[in-house]
Every structure is written in C-alpha cells, then in structure tokens.
Design a protein around this motif. Structure first.
Motif, PDB file in Angstrom:
ATOM      1  N   LEU A   1       0.788  -1.216   0.025  1.00 32.29           N
ATOM      2  CA  LEU A   1      -0.008   0.036  -0.056  1.00 32.29           C
ATOM      3  C   LEU A   1       0.909   1.366  -0.021  1.00 32.29           C
ATOM      4  CD1 LEU A   1      -2.704   1.609   0.262  1.00 32.29           C
ATOM      5  CD2 LEU A   1      -2.423   0.965   2.831  1.00 32.29           C
TER       6      LEU A   1
ATOM      7  N   ILE B   1       0.635   5.425  -0.201  1.00 37.69           N
ATOM      8  CA  ILE B   1      -0.326   6.726   0.022  1.00 37.69           C
ATOM      9  C   ILE B   1       0.444   8.072  -0.552  1.00 37.69           C
ATOM     10  CG2 ILE B   1      -1.607   8.281   1.564  1.00 37.69           C
ATOM     11  CD1 ILE B   1      -2.951   5.429   1.302  1.00 37.69           C
TER      12      ILE B   1
ATOM     13  N   LEU C   1      -1.199  -2.921  16.136  1.00 34.44           N
ATOM     14  CA  LEU C   1      -0.835  -2.189  15.026  1.00 34.44           C
ATOM     15  C   LEU C   1      -1.564  -0.782  15.264  1.00 34.44           C
ATOM     16  CD1 LEU C   1      -0.074  -2.165  11.944  1.00 34.44           C
ATOM     17  CD2 LEU C   1      -2.497  -2.262  11.382  1.00 34.44           C
TER      18      LEU C   1
ATOM     19  N   ARG D   1     -12.375  -7.054   7.884  1.00 36.88           N
ATOM     20  CA  ARG D   1     -12.122  -5.644   7.009  1.00 36.88           C
ATOM     21  C   ARG D   1     -13.514  -5.380   6.290  1.00 36.88           C
ATOM     22  NH1 ARG D   1      -8.236  -8.696   8.371  1.00 36.88           N
ATOM     23  NH2 ARG D   1      -6.463  -7.580   9.241  1.00 36.88           N
TER      24      ARG D   1
ATOM     25  N   LEU E   1      -1.036   7.688   8.978  1.00 38.21           N
ATOM     26  CA  LEU E   1      -0.997   6.229   9.470  1.00 38.21           C
ATOM     27  C   LEU E   1      -2.156   6.229  10.299  1.00 38.21           C
ATOM     28  CD1 LEU E   1       2.579   5.385  10.289  1.00 38.21           C
ATOM     29  CD2 LEU E   1       1.390   4.798   8.250  1.00 38.21           C
TER      30      LEU E   1
ATOM     31  N   HIS F   1      -4.964   3.214   9.361  1.00 41.34           N
ATOM     32  CA  HIS F   1      -4.854   2.185  10.079  1.00 41.34           C
ATOM     33  C   HIS F   1      -6.342   1.930  10.666  1.00 41.34           C
ATOM     34  CE1 HIS F   1      -0.425   2.066  11.060  1.00 41.34           C
ATOM     35  NE2 HIS F   1      -0.667   1.375  10.213  1.00 41.34           N
TER      36      HIS F   1
ATOM     37  N   ASP G   1      -7.775  -0.672   8.805  1.00 40.23           N
ATOM     38  CA  ASP G   1      -7.423  -1.846   8.945  1.00 40.23           C
ATOM     39  C   ASP G   1      -6.836  -2.475   7.496  1.00 40.23           C
ATOM     40  OD1 ASP G   1      -6.257  -4.458   9.840  1.00 40.23           O
ATOM     41  OD2 ASP G   1      -8.208  -5.147  10.866  1.00 40.23           O
ATOM     42  N   PRO G   2      -6.165  -1.924   6.775  1.00 43.21           N
ATOM     43  CA  PRO G   2      -5.869  -2.275   5.439  1.00 43.21           C
ATOM     44  C   PRO G   2      -5.298  -3.500   5.196  1.00 43.21           C
ATOM     45  CG  PRO G   2      -4.538  -0.516   6.302  1.00 43.21           C
ATOM     46  CD  PRO G   2      -5.117  -1.011   7.309  1.00 43.21           C
ATOM     47  N   CYS G   3      -5.684  -4.301   4.139  1.00 46.13           N
ATOM     48  CA  CYS G   3      -5.507  -5.614   3.956  1.00 46.13           C
ATOM     49  C   CYS G   3      -4.466  -5.462   2.597  1.00 46.13           C
ATOM     50  CB  CYS G   3      -6.707  -6.201   3.705  1.00 46.13           C
ATOM     51  SG  CYS G   3      -6.551  -7.876   2.856  1.00 46.13           S
ATOM     52  N   MET G   4      -3.243  -5.056   2.726  1.00 49.98           N
ATOM     53  CA  MET G   4      -2.510  -4.847   1.465  1.00 49.98           C
ATOM     54  C   MET G   4      -1.423  -5.805   1.211  1.00 49.98           C
ATOM     55  SD  MET G   4      -3.867  -2.886  -0.655  1.00 49.98           S
ATOM     56  CE  MET G   4      -5.181  -1.854  -0.006  1.00 49.98           C
TER      57      MET G   4
END
Lengths: 572, 163
Positions: free
Chosen positions: A16, A18, A110, A484, A542, A546, A549-552
């Motif tokens: 990910l 940004i 996290l 997510r 962040l 966060h 809850d990114p799934c990258m």
C-alpha cells in the motif's frame, strides 16, 4: 505546498502506498495505490470448483478463513446446495472467533501504537497507573507491582536496544497526547493481548482440523464430524473447551479492549471530526441464523445487510449484489470494451497492463493508471465497507444489541452519533463490533450444542458432490463479511470446471483508486482534511489508514536480509 | 517438552500462489522427507502472529523462506543468524505486514522465543502469479534443503537430544 508519499518498501514488490498533497498543514488531496500485482483469479480457471477454497485461502496470511468461506458459499450458490445447519453454525463459530482475534490484534498490535507512545510509558508511575486502570475496569492484572514489572521489562528492552515490534515508531511525536500512565497501561495490555490471542485461536485448531491453515471447509458443509462418542470429532469435551475460550474472549473484550478504547478516546476527541470520508456505507451482512446461504437469504442474518448514503442514518437502502461493478480507469488493467466503463464481477476481466514507473521513483502518475486495485462501486457510488459500515447499517436498522452498545459508548464519551463518521468512529466501531460478536459467538455455540443434543449430527450435504449432478453451466456468488469488510467471490462453472472467477476484496472497496468519474475510494476521501504536524513523520496519515485496517501487504513475505526501511517517507 | 511437541521446528514460509514465493514451504516439506526425530515441519504460509503458538517454547526454530540480499542473484542460498532474522522493520502499514521478524519480536517480549534461531533462504527466480516453483528454483532446492538439514543436525548434537 508539499507532497508526501508513504510507501512500505520491500524492494521486490510494494504494497500500500499513499501519496498526499499537503497545504498549510492539512491534506488537500490524497491517492491510494496498491503497488503489488495479484491476479489470483487467473490461477483458478480450469480447476475443480470444489478445490477453489483451498487456493483462495492462500491469498492472505491473516484472513485465511474468509476466502475459504466466500469461495464455498459461491460454489454452493451456483450449484444450489444448502449445507446442514450444523455446518453453518460451525462456520459461524470459526468466523466469529476470527473476528475477535483479528480485531484485538489490530487494535493492540497495530493501531494502538498510533495513539500510544511506548517510550513515554517508561516515565509512568506504577501506583498511578494501577489507580487509572482500576478506575476504568475490573481487569485483574492492574496492581502497582504488575505495572512496575511491565515497566522494568520495557526498560530492559529499550536499554538493550531491542524494542522488537516497537522499533522505529514515531515516538515522541507531538501528536501523541496520552499521559505516561495511560501509555504504560496500554503496553501492559499489549503484552496480555499477545498471550490472549495465542490461546484464543486454539478454537481454529479444534474446528479447523489442522494448524495453522484450516482444512475443514467443504462445498456442501464441513469436513469435521460430530460424534459425541468419538475422541476424533466434535464431542462434548470439545464443545466445553470452546465455550471456555469464547468466554475468555468476551471477558478480554469487556475488561480490556472496550475500557481501553474509552480511556484513550477522550485524549483524541479531535479525531472524531477527522477522517470521515465518503459518508456512504455498505454492509453485506453475515452470520446466518438458519441454514440458508446469505446470497439468497439476506433477512436471516445476525448482522443486517444494507446501504447508507450521505451519512443519512434515517434510511437503510436494500442491497442488490448485481449492482456491484468495477472500474479500471486508474488501475493497471485493460478491459476489452475500454477502460471508461465498469464491468460487473461475472463479466470481470483480469488483464494486467502495468503502466507505472519502475522503482525507485518519487511519485506515481496519478492522472493516469496508478494502482493494482480496481475501483469497485455499488450502483455507481463509492462506498466504505468494514466495521463502521456494519455497525452503522445495524444501528440504523434498529439492531437491538448494536443500538444498545453504540448508545452506551456515545453516552460514556458524551458525544452524539455524528462523531461515528470519523477516524475515531471507525476505531470505536471495531471495538463495539468485537463486543457484540464475542457475545453472539456464545449464542451460536448454544445453538450448535442444542442442535447436536437433539440428535442432529449432520455436517455435510453431499447430494450434489458429484460433478455429474451439476448443470452444464452455473453461476453464483458468495458474500461474506470479513473483519475488514464485505468480501465477494463470483464464480462461473462450465462443463464441471471453473470457467471464470472474480474476487472483490474489502480493501479494494476502501483502498481503490479514482473511478471513471474521478471519484476516489474511502482511503482517498478520508485523508482529505487530515492535519499533518510534521511532514517528515506523517503519523496522522497512519492513524486514518490504520483505522480502516488495510489488507494490502498480504500474500508476499520475502525476507529482506539487509534490513532496509520498510516505510519510505518522501517529502518534496 | 512438557506438552509433547518436538523441540525443534522447521517453519516453511511463503505464498504458494506466487511461484517461488512459496519455495520456503516446499523446502520445509522436503526437509520433512528426511524424517528427523524431534523435528516438526510447519507450513506457515504467510501467517504472522498466528504462528506465535507454533514458535513459542521450542528449543530451536529454523525458518525457510524466499529471501533477497544485497548483491545476490536468483538461486543463491542465504543463511541468516538470529540477529539478522529478528531485525525489526520500521513502521507497518498493515497487520498483514506482521511477519516472522515481528512475531519473533513478540515472542521475545513475552520471554518465550526459541533459544536457537536460524533461517535458510533462496533468492527467487520468479514471483509471477502461478502455483508451483519455477524449474530453476526446483533445481536449486536440494541445496537449500541440505543446508537446512546441516543446521538441524548441528543443533541436535549441541543439544544432545539425538542420543
């Protein structure tokens, strides 16, 4: 005016990334990019549909169970198979325990580090920490001597230069607001959460047949037998062990997770006005109460299905899965019919066309294609998925328990429902959901126990197991609320093989790039307006990212021997 | 071990859907073919903290994974000691980046990290989407496996559990 890029660099492939335009200390525009090609779908074509779940389970190292479940549901929907009630309940138990474990890990390991300054905890007074902890919760490990021991353990790590998972945070950043005692309490609960999740997830080893990857999914049901007279099956002993673990989960959420969120939130109330984003929310709903596939029984779910537009909680719109489509206008793919219009998943194409820069590079060309994620849209609109979407849809639908818990949290903080549309709201919604689902897990276990007690030990419907019993062509989709957000698998079966397969993952909904109309996804929208105190250390980015809850970064874990920085912050 | 688990574990890591990304898992299965006593073979996939219960309390943990190193070429076998293995990363964007280094860091915070730690890796030839290793990586795999077996044998001698 400055442009910032936050990019976890692994040199072999990115994840990910940004990019944000900052003006007068505030983000004015943001772009979210996934810099890793996946295209798992192409592996599935030509394979046996009954094996699809095994491959899709490997997509991700955290959400192993979610792709397995969405996949078996898609095949069952295509072939019109209804699994027995026991199988649905076992699947619910696996999913519910996944939610509790995953949300706890996300918060403590996290997200909490965005709010908690680990190093400041060294200045805490153990007695004052104990007083603080006892004032918010009946959590047992709250004595002055306990906190003194945690502090000296942390001190040892800091002195040895071994902060481990805490290394290289933005410690000392001015955006950290908690007093040292709250920081020390959080560190203590961080350690407890590690131990908790480790014990709790034994539920998966019991119901999954094998650790660490579950092996018991099966088209038509589950491959774990129920036999009260056997040691190698779901029996009374296993059910009672699971009950003990589920209760521990609920206690941890009641005594640590919820109180911690309530203790931290008042110091960061300005984040209740930041990070709201799209204002459109979609929930597929999940946790079947009976035996039917959620694809065909949207009203028989514990968490409801629906769509909310423009933050309007007075109306929950019904959801029609066939109104989902995906743009690739700004994604590194080509559609045969051109990139201006979206395609529905049943017609979806996964043809890569990488037009991005070769690393190292400073910035992506965000005017053109800039992400490996597609841009999914519901009825043409960008929507947010995940815990906040689920809790808002449940709240606005009048879900009794969700309304109760949401109102109680809002009441404790002395704020109204409008604060839910924010970074802090997203974080609170995840905690609220964890509590509601930890409670529901015990209800599901009761239901399973009662059903088994009534003499029903059936776990598999094998009536259409043999491919010879299938029609020449069949199409179906599997919808699942993953931790997510809404996940859907779309399958076309032809001549007993997978002819076409598409997966629309939650983080594509949230993290996708601009669509054909120039409308951004949830991350891009949520970052606009975010204050940035220090461009070199964009902690605030962040926090909001966060909160989703990114799934990258799933799917690729190549070790970098040279210890290169994983996050590269570029400022121009 | 009081809980009846093997004192040594071989943890294969990687994603089998991206060709050589999965070479650690494949190598672990091949180490398993040697049927060593006191050694358990684990398929860790791309799991992170979920591996904690598998790691904790072991005497030795040997990680097998695809690796990259400065100046290395595809097919090179890389051996890492404990310091290199637990080198933590910087900020994480996602819980999905919680990898073996962070998980070992967590075990260390809890005081349950294995005493002996090592990793054997190979620099991948291909990370294309696809199930199964590239032919070149398959050809080099025995070199990685024998490196892994040598480390296990040395640990077992040092710990004298092979008596």
């Amino acid at each position: 005016m400055a442009k910032i890029a936050v990019d976890p660099v692994t040199r072999i492939e990115g994840h990910l990334r940004i990019e944000a335009q900052v003006d007068a200390g505030q983000i004015t525009e943001a772009w979210s990019s996934c810099t890793m090609w996946r295209g798992i779908e192409t592996i599935l074509e030509g394979r046996d549909p009954r094996d699809a779940w095994y491959y899709t389970q490997r997509i991700c190292g955290v959400c192993t169970t979610v792709h397995a479940l969405a996949s078996v549901r898609a095949v069952e929907n295509a072939l019109d198979i209804t699994p027995p009630l026991n199988a649905q309940l076992i699947r619910n138990l696996i999913t519910l325990s996944q939610f509790v474990q995953d949300h706890v890990v996300h918060f403590y390991h996290l997200h909490a580090l965005d709010w908690v300054d680990i190093v400041s905890a060294l200045d805490a007074d153990p007695a004052a920490t104990a007083a603080l902890a006892s004032s918010i919760s009946s959590y047992p490990k709250s004595s002055p001597s306990h906190f003194a021991a945690v502090r000296s353990r942390l001190q040892g790590f800091v002195e040895a230069g071994q902060l481990g998972p805490f290394s290289n945070g933005y410690w000392g950043h001015e955006a950290y607001k908690l007093p040292p005692e709250a920081n020390l309490m959080a560190v203590s609960h961080y350690l407890d959460a590690l131990e908790f999740q480790r014990d709790y997830i034994r539920i998966h080893a019991m119901l999954g047949g094998k650790n660490p990857h579950l092996q018991t999914y099966l088209v038509g049901g589950m491959a774990i037998p129920i036999d009260l007279n056997s040691q190698d099956a779901i029996n009374a002993d296993m059910l009672s062990q699971i009950r003990v673990l589920l209760r521990k989960g609920l206690e941890f959420v009641q005594q640590a997770y919820i109180p911690d969120v309530l203790a931290v939130a008042p110091f960061y109330l300005e984040w209740a006005g930041i990070g709201g984003g799209l204002g459109n929310f979609m929930a597929f709903g999940d946790f079947p109460l009976g035996g039917a596939n959620p694809a065909v029984a949207p009203d028989d779910l514990y968490l409801p299905r629906g769509v909310i537009y423009d933050k309007d909680l007075s109306t929950v719109h019904p959801l029609d899965p066939l109104k989902i489509s995906e743009y690739v206008t700004h994604s590194w793919y080509d559609y045969e019919s051109g990139d201006a219009s979206p395609l529905a998943p049943f017609d979806g194409e996964t043809t890569p066309n990488f037009a991005g820069p070769q690393p190292p590079y400073e910035f992506l060309d965000t005017e053109g294609k800039y992400s490996w994620l597609k841009s999914p849209r519901y009825d043409g609109r960008a929507v947010e998925v995940g815990p906040l979407a689920r809790m808002l849809v449940a709240y606005a639908s009048g879900h009794e328990r969700v309304v109760e818990v949401v109102d109680s949290v809002l009441g404790t903080l002395g704020v109204g429902a409008e604060v839910l549309f924010s970074t802090l709201g997203r974080t609170a919604a995840r905690a609220i959901e964890t509590l509601v689902l930890a409670e529901h897990s015990l209800e599901v276990l009761d239901q399973l126990t009662a059903n088994i007690g009534s003499g029903d030990w059936d776990v598999h419907n094998g009536s259409k197991w043999e491919p010879s019993s299938w029609p020449a062509t069949a199409q179906g989709f599997g919808m699942h609320e993953a931790p997510r957000g809404g996940l859907s698998h779309w399958i076309t079966i032809k001549d007993q093989k997978i002819d076409h397969y598409q997966i629309v993952v939650p983080s594509t909904w949230n993290g996708g790039p601009r669509d054909g109309n120039g409308i951004g996804g949830a991350y891009e929208a949520a970052l606009v307006g975010t204050p940035i105190a220090d461009e070199e250390r964009p902690l605030e980015i962040l926090r909001t990212i966060h909160s989703f809850d990114p799934c990258m970064a799933c799917a690729a874990h190549v070790i970098d021997k040279d210890g290169n920085p994983v996050v590269e912050v570029t400022v121009t | 071990m009081s809980d009846g688990r093997a004192p040594f574990a071989v943890l294969g890591l990687g994603n089998e859907l991206f060709t050589d990304e999965g070479l650690g898992v494949q190598a672990a299965f091949e180490v398993g073919d040697a049927l060593l006593d006191d050694v358990e073979i684990l398929d860790g996939g791309t799991l992170g903290l979920a591996l904690l219960p598998e790691i904790e309390g072991r005497t030795g943990l040997l990680v097998l994974d695809a690796m990259v190193a400065e100046g290395s070429s595809p097919g090179d076998i890389v051996v890492l000691g404990p310091e290199e293995l637990v080198r933590p990363r910087m900020l994480l964007m996602s819980a999905h980046q919680v990898g073996i280094a962070e998980t070992l860091g967590a075990a260390s915070l809890l005081g349950t990290s294995p005493r002996l730690l090592a990793a054997v890796g190979m620099v991948p030839y291909s990370l294309e989407t696809g199930y199964g290793l590239s032919p070149a990586a398959l050809e080099r795999l025995p070199g990685m496996v024998s490196e892994a077996l040598a480390i296990l044998e040395r640990w077992k001698v040092e710990e004298s559990v092979d008596a």
